[in-house]
Write an enzyme that holds these catalytic residues in place. Sequence first.
Site, mmCIF file in Angstrom:
data_model
loop_
_atom_site.group_PDB
_atom_site.id
_atom_site.type_symbol
_atom_site.label_atom_id
_atom_site.label_comp_id
_atom_site.label_asym_id
_atom_site.label_seq_id
_atom_site.Cartn_x
_atom_site.Cartn_y
_atom_site.Cartn_z
ATOM 1 N N HIS A 17 0.874 -1.198 0.000
ATOM 2 C CA HIS A 17 0.000 0.000 0.000
ATOM 3 C C HIS A 17 0.896 1.230 0.000
ATOM 4 O O HIS A 17 1.469 1.589 1.026
ATOM 5 C CB HIS A 17 -0.905 0.012 1.238
ATOM 6 C CG HIS A 17 -1.885 1.159 1.236
ATOM 7 N ND1 HIS A 17 -3.236 0.967 1.365
ATOM 8 C CD2 HIS A 17 -1.709 2.494 1.112
ATOM 9 C CE1 HIS A 17 -3.855 2.138 1.317
ATOM 10 N NE2 HIS A 17 -2.937 3.092 1.175
ATOM 11 N N HIS A 19 1.568 5.358 -1.688
ATOM 12 C CA HIS A 19 1.223 6.536 -2.496
ATOM 13 C C HIS A 19 2.517 7.123 -3.054
ATOM 14 O O HIS A 19 3.399 7.507 -2.287
ATOM 15 C CB HIS A 19 0.523 7.594 -1.644
ATOM 16 C CG HIS A 19 -0.757 7.110 -1.040
ATOM 17 N ND1 HIS A 19 -1.984 7.289 -1.640
ATOM 18 C CD2 HIS A 19 -0.999 6.429 0.111
ATOM 19 C CE1 HIS A 19 -2.925 6.748 -0.882
ATOM 20 N NE2 HIS A 19 -2.350 6.209 0.188
ATOM 21 N N LYS A 107 -9.260 -0.242 -5.990
ATOM 22 C CA LYS A 107 -9.310 0.416 -4.683
ATOM 23 C C LYS A 107 -10.667 1.052 -4.451
ATOM 24 O O LYS A 107 -11.152 1.814 -5.286
ATOM 25 C CB LYS A 107 -8.216 1.492 -4.614
ATOM 26 C CG LYS A 107 -8.176 2.288 -3.333
ATOM 27 C CD LYS A 107 -7.703 1.451 -2.156
ATOM 28 C CE LYS A 107 -7.916 2.150 -0.817
ATOM 29 N NZ LYS A 107 -6.783 2.910 -0.355
ATOM 30 N N HIS A 144 -10.500 1.116 1.705
ATOM 31 C CA HIS A 144 -10.299 2.112 2.768
ATOM 32 C C HIS A 144 -11.529 1.992 3.659
ATOM 33 O O HIS A 144 -12.609 2.463 3.312
ATOM 34 C CB HIS A 144 -10.173 3.523 2.189
ATOM 35 C CG HIS A 144 -9.914 4.547 3.249
ATOM 36 N ND1 HIS A 144 -8.707 5.215 3.378
ATOM 37 C CD2 HIS A 144 -10.688 4.994 4.273
ATOM 38 C CE1 HIS A 144 -8.756 6.025 4.426
ATOM 39 N NE2 HIS A 144 -9.958 5.916 4.982
ATOM 40 N N HIS A 182 -4.719 -0.635 5.742
ATOM 41 C CA HIS A 182 -4.242 0.144 6.897
ATOM 42 C C HIS A 182 -5.184 0.066 8.099
ATOM 43 O O HIS A 182 -5.757 1.067 8.524
ATOM 44 C CB HIS A 182 -3.940 1.597 6.514
ATOM 45 C CG HIS A 182 -4.951 2.273 5.611
ATOM 46 N ND1 HIS A 182 -6.299 2.282 5.859
ATOM 47 C CD2 HIS A 182 -4.794 2.976 4.466
ATOM 48 C CE1 HIS A 182 -6.919 2.952 4.915
ATOM 49 N NE2 HIS A 182 -6.019 3.378 4.052
ATOM 50 N N ASP A 255 1.391 2.609 3.562
ATOM 51 C CA ASP A 255 0.545 3.788 3.381
ATOM 52 C C ASP A 255 1.392 5.064 3.439
ATOM 53 O O ASP A 255 0.916 6.106 3.892
ATOM 54 C CB ASP A 255 -0.606 3.841 4.401
ATOM 55 C CG ASP A 255 -1.679 4.854 4.010
ATOM 56 O OD1 ASP A 255 -1.737 5.236 2.823
ATOM 57 O OD2 ASP A 255 -2.447 5.264 4.889
HETATM 58 C C1 NCD Z 1 -3.620 9.123 2.008
HETATM 59 C C2 NCD Z 1 -3.136 10.161 0.990
HETATM 60 O O1 NCD Z 1 -2.618 11.202 1.418
HETATM 61 O O2 NCD Z 1 -3.243 9.926 -0.204
HETATM 62 N N1 NCD Z 1 -3.627 9.709 3.313
HETATM 63 C C3 NCD Z 1 -3.591 9.058 4.486
HETATM 64 O O3 NCD Z 1 -3.731 9.710 5.524
HETATM 65 N N2 NCD Z 1 -3.417 7.762 4.546
HETATM 66 C C4 NCD Z 1 -4.946 8.616 1.599
HETATM 67 C C5 NCD Z 1 -5.339 7.356 2.306
HETATM 68 O O4 NCD Z 1 -4.717 6.303 2.110
HETATM 69 O O5 NCD Z 1 -6.284 7.392 3.081
HETATM 70 ZN ZN ZN Z 2 -3.317 5.095 1.565
#
Ligand code: NCD
Ligand code: ZN
Length: 354
Positions: A17, A19, A107, A144, A182, A255
């Site tokens: 996971h 970003h 997702k 999520h 998460h 995450d």
């Molecule tokens: C994530 C993001 O910033 O893209 N933020 C987070 O707090 N985890 C989005 C997400 O996974 O919820």
């Molecule tokens: Zn995330």
Amino acid sequence: MAASPDTLSIVRPDDWHLHLRDGAALHAVVAASARQFARAIIMPNLKPPVTTVSQARAYRERILSALGGSGRSPGTFRPLMTLYLTDRTPPQEIDAAAEDGDVVAVKLYPAGATTNSDAGVTDIRHVRGVLERMQRHGMPLLIHGEVNDGTVDVFDREAVFIERVLIPLRRDFPALRVVFEHITTEQAAHYVRDAEGGIAATITPQHLLYNRNAIFSGGLRPHWYCLPVLKREHHRLALVEAATSGNPRYFLGTDSAPHAAHLKEHAAGCAGCYSAPHAMPLYAAAFEAAGRLDRLEAFASFHGPDFYGLPRNDGHLTLVREPTPIPERLPYGEHEIVPLAGGETLPWRLAEEH
Ligand code: NCD
Ligand code: ZN
């Protein structure tokens, strides 16, 4: 796993996971993950979101070219792409994804639940055709798991999601493979442990290492704010218990969610912790504190690929026991970013690369 008092060598892990953002931010962060992880599940919540296979393929190319630009060989890191589910995703897009070896999951963001989730699903009834198709293809749904309901306390939104959305959804689609992303609560950890069928969960380093006091310690601490938000200590303990239990339903997903420092140090600060540069040292600290360093390898390197039906990695990653300060700020394109645990000292560091 090979361990001496001073080093720990595990089969190369994956991040299930992650970003990576786009543009300058992507260039700033991608190498940190590629240095530790052989593969990562790439979240699709760009602006606009990645909703089609062709957008996912184009994004994948941008990731690999950013990686090349950072001086790493693109062949050493495999981005596993995901589609962002909307109320209007056509079921045929799932067929296209199933044929495309690089798009491996879909997702589900409940609309408005987190960063860039405005285009998310407003009601599961709108995506029944898509879920049926995913069930048929064996394609995992990454969830999520929070209700976005202003009348529900923000600390309860995950637990309420289980009852209101997840249990009915899994009753209707019993063969759908689900990753509860998460997880942050005892309820989620126990649900995943006890539920029937194809379900797993990812667990972040921040939810293993901190409880919600971190957000309020000596003042408001925006760099500890992520979604789902950190919870009480008993929830953290339940997550540590789950991650270190050896149960294959739990695996690593950082995450890591980078936001420029000034957008978190803000009247309406963004949610997300940036853990990528020292993700494995953070997990090692958490597992060691629980006396279960011996279970880190399975959590980080075996359970994820086993769930996704992918081969485990070749090669190894070595950590060295040496007190290592985490920088307070790092460059982030034209801006700066504050990494998770910035200013703290971790007991492990990554071995030098050769
Ligand atoms: C994530 C993001 O910033 O893209 N933020 C987070 O707090 N985890 C989005 C997400 O996974 O919820
Ligand atoms: Zn995330």
